[in-house]
Scaffold this active site. Structure first.
Site, PDB file in Angstrom:
ATOM      1  N   GLY A  62      38.422  42.054  48.632  1.00  0.00           N
ATOM      2  CA  GLY A  62      38.564  41.211  47.608  1.00  0.00           C
ATOM      3  C   GLY A  62      40.025  41.221  46.986  1.00  0.00           C
ATOM      4  N   GLY A  63      40.939  41.009  47.828  1.00  0.00           N
ATOM      5  CA  GLY A  63      42.253  41.209  47.406  1.00  0.00           C
ATOM      6  C   GLY A  63      42.882  40.101  46.448  1.00  0.00           C
ATOM      7  N   GLY A  65      41.579  38.912  43.647  1.00  0.00           N
ATOM      8  CA  GLY A  65      41.021  39.092  42.451  1.00  0.00           C
ATOM      9  C   GLY A  65      41.979  39.623  41.551  1.00  0.00           C
ATOM     10  N   ASP A  88      40.775  38.945  51.792  1.00  0.00           N
ATOM     11  CA  ASP A  88      39.931  38.116  51.051  1.00  0.00           C
ATOM     12  C   ASP A  88      38.885  36.956  51.921  1.00  0.00           C
ATOM     13  OD1 ASP A  88      38.530  36.693  48.832  1.00  0.00           O
ATOM     14  OD2 ASP A  88      40.027  37.824  47.756  1.00  0.00           O
ATOM     15  N   ILE A  89      37.930  36.456  51.400  1.00  0.00           N
ATOM     16  CA  ILE A  89      37.406  35.322  52.243  1.00  0.00           C
ATOM     17  C   ILE A  89      37.959  33.941  51.680  1.00  0.00           C
ATOM     18  CG2 ILE A  89      35.392  36.585  52.628  1.00  0.00           C
ATOM     19  CD1 ILE A  89      34.008  34.929  50.235  1.00  0.00           C
ATOM     20  N   ARG A  90      38.939  33.893  50.837  1.00  0.00           N
ATOM     21  CA  ARG A  90      39.469  32.822  50.136  1.00  0.00           C
ATOM     22  C   ARG A  90      40.898  32.656  50.779  1.00  0.00           C
ATOM     23  NH1 ARG A  90      39.715  33.454  44.158  1.00  0.00           N
ATOM     24  NH2 ARG A  90      39.822  35.737  44.702  1.00  0.00           N
ATOM     25  N   TYR A 195      25.903  43.694  37.417  1.00  0.00           N
ATOM     26  CA  TYR A 195      27.158  44.328  37.783  1.00  0.00           C
ATOM     27  C   TYR A 195      26.982  45.749  37.645  1.00  0.00           C
ATOM     28  CZ  TYR A 195      32.210  45.067  37.069  1.00  0.00           C
ATOM     29  OH  TYR A 195      33.613  45.430  37.663  1.00  0.00           O
ATOM     30  N   LYS A 199      27.352  48.893  40.076  1.00  0.00           N
ATOM     31  CA  LYS A 199      28.152  50.063  40.014  1.00  0.00           C
ATOM     32  C   LYS A 199      27.842  51.370  39.973  1.00  0.00           C
ATOM     33  CE  LYS A 199      31.801  47.661  40.659  1.00  0.00           C
ATOM     34  NZ  LYS A 199      32.832  47.882  41.876  1.00  0.00           N
ATOM     35  N   ILE A 225      40.655  45.352  31.916  1.00  0.00           N
ATOM     36  CA  ILE A 225      41.935  45.533  32.313  1.00  0.00           C
ATOM     37  C   ILE A 225      42.648  44.173  31.939  1.00  0.00           C
ATOM     38  CG2 ILE A 225      43.679  45.770  34.402  1.00  0.00           C
ATOM     39  CD1 ILE A 225      41.778  48.192  33.834  1.00  0.00           C
TER      40      ILE A 225
END
Length: 373
Positions: A62-63, A65, A88-90, A195, A199, A225
């Protein structure tokens, strides 16, 4: 015949337990994995260690994001560019693609995930693939797949190949019945979003794999964040990033939370440093697998007042989103992070005034560069 062979192994394991003097149903390890492929019976379930001469080989899922690119930059400075692989998948933007190794990795594709870990000799894995709070409520089935099924694949691969695993948690893991001011590390959670539920599931599954298989699992509960140059992911605290872009232009910002909504927040550099510090902490110093970390806590109104010190004409209005407001009100106002400070020396650098000054300096510099171009 395969089924009969499996049953024969199970019966054999049960018979061995009975012969020792008590009835215990023992399953070989290969049948305990949550993935469709299972965990091989000869898997080695212990943490991979490395010397200063041999830095970890890192994979970030998921890099693309909010946090992945910044974490990759920090780790590449520490361990070398080629030792940190973003995934990532993008399709990555040019500046990300040329900044260091990038691979396609789909956490729902178990075979692809295993190949990535094996081919790149991964020893540390940071699992950032997730749908955040508001985005998850908008697409619950996808959030369930990514946040829960994807996690199971990550856990199995990490356990099978002795990978040190970091999975971030969140203030969203708490719920309306949790202590709110502050919320301790161990308390009632009961979140009301998919979500948050996912978690809590991640925290408990990671702890289970630690005790059951010896997986070196480490987890931090992040506050909201704040960063100037990251992609937002549909979180409830996104307003605290968007507001800076409006203030930098001296324009009006419409906030989707009530003026008095207090939530814990953190500047991104503190968040990324805490993540690296807990991963580098000696195992014997960790008294738990999941820690709170905290820095500051403020309301939209308090943030707007601090922003006006830098942008006197800035104005804020309110148009409350009932869904996001309900989510925010179920979360704690601040986190008790005394265990992180005691166990591995966590200490934040940015309070609200430093955060606002730093964000304005960054956005101002970016605006000047854009204007010059």
């Amino acid at each position: 015949m395969l089924v009969f062979g499996m049953l024969k192994q199970v019966v054999h394991g049960t018979a061995q337990s009975r012969a020792s003097g008590c009835w215990r149903f023992v399953l070989p390890v290969r049948f305990l994995g949550g993935s469709p492929h299972g965990i091989p019976a000869d898997a080695s379930f212990h943490s991979t260690s490395f010397s200063k001469e041999e830095p970890p080989r890192v994979l970030i899922t998921g890099g693309l994001g909010q946090l992945g690119v910044g974490l990759a930059n920090l780790l590449r400075k520490r361990f070398g560019k080629d030792n940190v692989i973003l995934s990532d998948i993008r399709k990555p933007p040019d500046h990300v693609f040329h900044s260091g190794p990038f691979v396609y990795a789909d956490i729902l594709d178990y075979k692809n995930l295993r190949e990535t870990v094996v081919n790149h000799r991964i020893s540390w894995l940071f699992h950032y693939s997730a749908l955040l709070s508001a985005a998850g409520e908008a697409n619950m089935s996808l959030a369930r797949d990514v946040n829960i099924t994807g996690l199971h694949n990550i856990l199995d691969v990490a356990a099978e190949y002795s990978v040190r695993l970091f999975v971030p948690s969140t203030i969203g893991a708490f719920g309306p019945t949790s202590p709110q001011n502050p919320a301790p590390d161990l308390c009632i959670q009961r979140p009301r979003t998919i979500y948050g539920v996912s978690k809590v599931h991640a925290e408990l599954m990671g702890e289970y794999y630690y005790y059951r298989y010896g997986l070196d699992f480490r987890c931090l509960r992040y506050p909201g964040i704040i960063s100037a140059d990251s992609q937002l992911g549909g979180g409830t605290t996104d307003y605290a990033v968007q507001i800076f872009h409006a203030a930098a232009k001296n324009s009006t910002f419409e906030c989707n939370l009530k003026a008095s909504t207090r939530l814990p927040m953190m500047y991104i550099s503190d968040c990324l440093r805490a993540t690296l510090e807990v991963m580098e902490a000696p195992a014997e110093r960790l008294s738990m697998r999941t820690y709170n970390i905290n820095a500051m806590s403020f309301t939209p109104d308090e943030l707007a007042q601090e922003l006006r010190k830098h942008a006197p004409n800035f104005q804020i209005t309110y148009c409350v989103d009932p869904l996001r407001q309900a989510i925010a009100e179920s979360w704690p106002m601040t986190l008790d992070d005394s265990n992180a400070r005691k166990d591995w020396g966590w200490k934040h650098d940015f309070d609200l005034p430093e955060l606002v000054a730093t964000m304005f300096n960054f956005l101002g510099a970016s605006a000047r560069v854009a204007q010059a171009n």
